[in-house]
Design a protein around this motif. Structure first.
Motif, short mmCIF file in Angstrom:
data_model
loop_
_atom_site.label_atom_id
_atom_site.label_comp_id
_atom_site.label_asym_id
_atom_site.label_seq_id
_atom_site.Cartn_x
_atom_site.Cartn_y
_atom_site.Cartn_z
N MET A 257 61.80 88.33 69.46
CA MET A 257 60.59 88.65 68.71
C MET A 257 60.79 88.41 67.22
N ALA A 258 61.91 88.90 66.69
CA ALA A 258 62.16 88.82 65.25
C ALA A 258 62.37 87.39 64.78
N ILE A 259 63.06 86.57 65.57
CA ILE A 259 63.43 85.24 65.10
C ILE A 259 62.22 84.32 65.07
N ILE A 260 61.24 84.55 65.96
CA ILE A 260 60.04 83.72 65.92
C ILE A 260 59.34 83.89 64.58
N VAL A 261 59.36 85.12 64.06
CA VAL A 261 58.76 85.38 62.75
C VAL A 261 59.65 84.79 61.65
N ALA A 262 60.93 85.16 61.70
CA ALA A 262 61.84 84.79 60.61
C ALA A 262 62.01 83.28 60.48
N ALA A 263 61.96 82.58 61.60
CA ALA A 263 62.27 81.14 61.57
C ALA A 263 61.15 80.29 61.05
N HIS A 264 59.93 80.84 60.94
CA HIS A 264 58.86 79.96 60.47
C HIS A 264 58.02 80.56 59.36
N GLU A 265 57.78 81.88 59.37
CA GLU A 265 56.86 82.44 58.39
C GLU A 265 57.36 82.26 56.97
N THR A 266 58.65 82.53 56.75
CA THR A 266 59.18 82.40 55.39
C THR A 266 59.15 80.95 54.92
N THR A 267 59.41 80.01 55.83
CA THR A 267 59.38 78.59 55.44
C THR A 267 57.96 78.13 55.15
N ALA A 268 57.00 78.60 55.93
CA ALA A 268 55.60 78.24 55.68
C ALA A 268 55.16 78.75 54.31
N HIS A 269 55.48 80.01 54.02
CA HIS A 269 55.15 80.57 52.70
C HIS A 269 55.86 79.80 51.59
N ALA A 270 57.14 79.49 51.80
CA ALA A 270 57.91 78.80 50.76
C ALA A 270 57.32 77.42 50.46
N ALA A 271 56.89 76.71 51.50
CA ALA A 271 56.29 75.39 51.29
C ALA A 271 55.00 75.51 50.49
N ALA A 272 54.16 76.48 50.84
CA ALA A 272 52.90 76.66 50.11
C ALA A 272 53.16 77.04 48.66
N ASN A 273 54.11 77.97 48.44
CA ASN A 273 54.45 78.35 47.07
C ASN A 273 54.95 77.16 46.26
N ALA A 274 55.80 76.34 46.87
CA ALA A 274 56.40 75.21 46.16
C ALA A 274 55.34 74.18 45.75
N ILE A 275 54.47 73.84 46.68
CA ILE A 275 53.43 72.84 46.36
C ILE A 275 52.50 73.38 45.29
N LYS A 276 52.08 74.63 45.42
CA LYS A 276 51.22 75.25 44.41
C LYS A 276 51.89 75.23 43.05
#
Length: 756
Positions: A257-276
């Motif tokens: 359960m935890a890894i499904i969140v950890a493995a993608h949510e932080t990367t999705a946020h990081a990509a959006a932050n970086a492009i912005k």
């Protein structure tokens, strides 16, 4: 400074400052910009108690890193604890789903954590991350293809969530189905754990989290039926069969359960932050569009400046002092990495966004030590490829007018939507990918900006000065006396000390033409005004200790360049100094006229065609106790000074070499071992590999540049053991102390314990 808290046995309430009392991580300034919201804390109250949360907030870099370094004193047991406790009704809902979330890698205590991490680490090593490169590239291209002709897109909805989630599921070996449900589950888990939902919302969230728990169990059961399945979770299932006491049944379900969140949510946020961030900055976006080699360091600077993981939590197992504040056992800490990453004591001009920053990888967004994010290199790979594809195919991308919103919580941050626009008619031909990025932290050799030669000045026969400026007229980063830059041109890469005025917007370097050299100096002597060079730095591995009671500056030949900058600085601050300048002939001693003019009475020239050779022994013998000797010049001169000062422990010798010398000492390599105190691993270093190579292969982030033992970039701290020093950076006294080593060349004798 506060010294107590409500957890004290005597029940005394702790004094709380007005700003600490007003701190609310769920609304307002912290949600908009957590680093800016805690600027007052970094400056005035680096550790404070927050009545709103019941946590002690830690905001400074050194303190946050110290907490990460000691998982025994600062337990991670509360990382997945609900920061807003559930009411009984919500707990009953969870129970109805059989919810039994237990320990995972992020909240497991030692020694179980390190034992489990060792068993499950292989998939995360750089060599194994490589297998996911092509899949990330194909996914990213498909997503861009789907919207490139539209002229407007919400990148969060149309690519930035789905790419990391798809990659994560593939990495884990989880079937790529029901992705929309997984995203909803992930958001519910985030708000449930790190948010402040209302009582009514908590009931709804409990149902979502319960369904997520059951879904994770169903997926796990399906995977158990595939004994030869590929992916990290399949490997965890196999390790469960081999080591059931280390990889337990309860761990598998919780981690699923935890890894499904950890493995993608932080990367999705990081990509959006970086492009912005890059599109807002403009200059950074244009730079990566022009030079894809800058993307890896741009990613690190984005993670530092606006990372997706804002804060993490720890709980004290014993009383401790953090940032000068005494804390009791049981105290809960909110360690804010977003604030630490803006600490001026670690990052110069920390509130400036600079994709050329050469220590950007020091950021704490991935954590540090034994609990550092195992998936950091997979996240880096995804972020780099996403930026490369967008900057190559949509270099004219711009932010659309919009109001950014964020999911309110203490620990994860990324915009809910990211609308961008572009002129479809201006879309370039697709073309091929421009770079194939190495797995792991960026190399300093790739962090190069363009500069233009504005003037070439002859100092003396054989020595010229190049005056360099930013092509767009922007100020170059400030530098300090002793700093150097690396210049690249036509395949030549050379280091030169800065010798101009740090207050000026451009740089000045002086270059000696070496006819018997490898051709670099001859090529740089041929440049003309208007020539564009690549520049790395500035960096300072030869810093001036301005607090020393007296300074003896000794320069030989072109070694005058860093020494000249030191003399200028010491004069400016009114320090006590004298400079001795050694040269073969007065007519060939660069900058001598300026020294005589600007430092009259503080300079003694020793041209061998006019006066006897300088008596270094007499100079050292006459130096007052506490004097700092700063020297740069030929190896013979520096070796003599090292020998002379070896019998004067009351003096401090700092030297800078021109070259690393030959490699004959590398032929006698013997294998050795290193224990990484902060990471909990022991690694063998075979005779045919350097320590630097072994550390990188194990996923340890180590800066490096020259990799010849000359620049000092790859220095690591030695806690125990004997070092076989093979660098040209450390003095005799520093080598004898045995507390530092350059891991690109130096080796250990037997076993070393390192602060990594």
């Amino acid at each position: 400074m506060t010294t107590g808290c409500p957890a004290h046995a005597d029940g005394a309430a702790c004094p709380v400052s007005d700003r600490a009392r007003a701190f609310d991580p769920f609304t307002g300034a912290y949600q908009i910009d957590p680093a800016a919201a805690l600027a007052w804390s970094r400056a005035e109250e680096p550790v404070f108690y927050s009545p709103e949360t019941g946590y002690w907030v830690v905001s400074c870099y050194a303190d946050v890193k110290a907490v990460f370094r000691d998982p025994l004193l600062f337990s991670p047991c509360n990382v997945l604890e609900k920061i807003t406790p559930f009411p009984d009704e919500a707990m009953a809902v969870l129970a109805s789903y059989g919810y039994a979330m237990n320990r995972t890698l992020v909240n497991e205590d030692e020694p179980a954590h390190t034992e489990r991490r060792r068993v499950l680490m292989a998939h995360f090593l750089p060599a194994n991350i490589e297998a996911h490169r092509d899949r990330v590239r194909v996914l990213t291209r498909e997503k861009v293809d789907a919207f490139i002709a539209k002229g407007r897109a919400d990148l969060v909805e149309e690519m930035l969530w789905e790419i990391p989630l798809t990659v994560a599921l593939h990495f884990l070996g989880v079937p790529e189905s029901d992705m929309a449900r997984l995203r909803e589950f992930s958001m519910a888990h985030t708000v449930n754990t790190w948010g402040r939902p209302s009582r009514e919302d908590q009931i709804a969230l409990a149902h979502e989290v319960g369904r997520f728990w059951q879904f994770a169990g169903e997926v796990l059961n399906r995977m158990r039926a595939e004994p030869h399945g590929q992916g990290w979770m399949h490997e965890a299932i196999r390790q469960n069969a081999l080591h059931p006491d280390i990889v337990t049944d309860s761990y598998l379900h919780s981690m699923m359960m935890a890894i499904i969140v950890a493995a993608h949510e932080t990367t999705a946020h990081a990509a959006a932050n970086a492009i912005k961030l890059l599109l807002t900055d403009g200059a950074g976006w244009r730079a990566i569009c022009e030079d894809a080699a800058l993307i890896p360091n741009a990613v690190e600077e984005c993670l530092r400046y606006a990372g997706s993981v804002v804060a993490w939590r720890r709980q004290l197992t014993s009383p401790a002092t953090v940032g000068g504040t005494d804390l009791p056992a049981g105290a809960k800490l909110l360690i804010v990495m977003a604030s630490a990453n803006h600490d001026e004591r670690q990052f110069q001009n920390a509130d400036s966004f600079d994709i050329y920053r050469d220590n950007a990888t020091d950021h704490l967004t991935f954590g540090y030590g034994a609990h550092q994010c195992m998936g950091k290199n997979l996240a880096r790979l995804e972020l780099r490829i996403i930026l490369e594809e967008l900057s190559r195919r949509l270099p004219h991308l711009r932010l659309a007018e919009q109001e950014f919103t964020y999911l309110p919580n203490t620990s994860f941050r990324g915009p809910d939507h990211l609308w961008v626009e572009w002129d479809v008619a201006a879309n370039p031909a697709e073309g091929a990918e421009r770079a194939r990025f190495e797995i792991g932290a960026p190399r300093r050799k790739d962090i190069a900006r363009s500069v233009v030669v504005t003037a070439v000045q002859t100092e003396v026969e054989g020595v010229i000065s190049l005056h360099l400026a930013d092509p767009q007229g922007r100020p170059l980063p400030r530098w300090t006396a002793g700093a150097h830059v690396d210049l690249e041109l036509d395949g030549f890469d050379r280091s030169y000390s800065l010798c101009g005025d740090p207050d000026e917007p451009g740089y000045t370097v002086s270059i000696l033409r070496e006819e018997a050299g490898r051709g670099g100096s001859r090529r740089f002597h041929a440049v003309t005004p208007g020539t564009v060079l690549r520049l790395r730095g500035p960096r300072n591995h030869f810093p001036l200790d301005e607090a020393a009671p007296a300074h003896l500056l000794i320069a030989g030949g072109i070694g005058i360049t860093p020494i000249l900058a030191m003399a200028d600085r010491l004069k400016r601050i009114g320090a006590r100094y004298h400079l001795h300048y050694l040269g073969a002939a007065e007519a060939r001693m660069a900058h001598l006229a300026r020294l005589s003019r600007d430092h009259a009475g503080q300079v003694t020239a020793h041209p061998r065609d006019r006066v006897p050779r300088a008596d270094l022994a007499a100079l050292v013998a006459a130096a007052a106790p506490g004097t700092r000797i700063s020297a740069c010049g030929p190896a013979r001169m520096l070796e003599a000074l090292q020998s002379l000062t070896a019998t004067r422990p009351d003096l401090v010798l700092a030297i800078e070499h021109f070259s690393a010398g030959d490699d004959t000492d590398l032929a006698d390599n013997r294998p050795f071992e290193v224990e990484l105190a902060d990471s909990g691993f022991t690694l063998p270093v075979p005779a045919d590999r350097t320590l630097l190579q072994v550390l990188r292969a194990a996923g340890i982030d180590i800066a490096s540049d020259c990799e010849e033992g000359l620049c000092g970039s790859c220095e690591v701290a030695v806690l125990d053991g004997t070092v076989d020093h093979r660098d040209k950076v450390l003095s005799i006294a520093e080598r004898a102390a045995g507390t530092r080593m350059m891991c690109c060349r130096s080796r250990g004798e037997g076993r070393l314990k390192l602060a990594l």
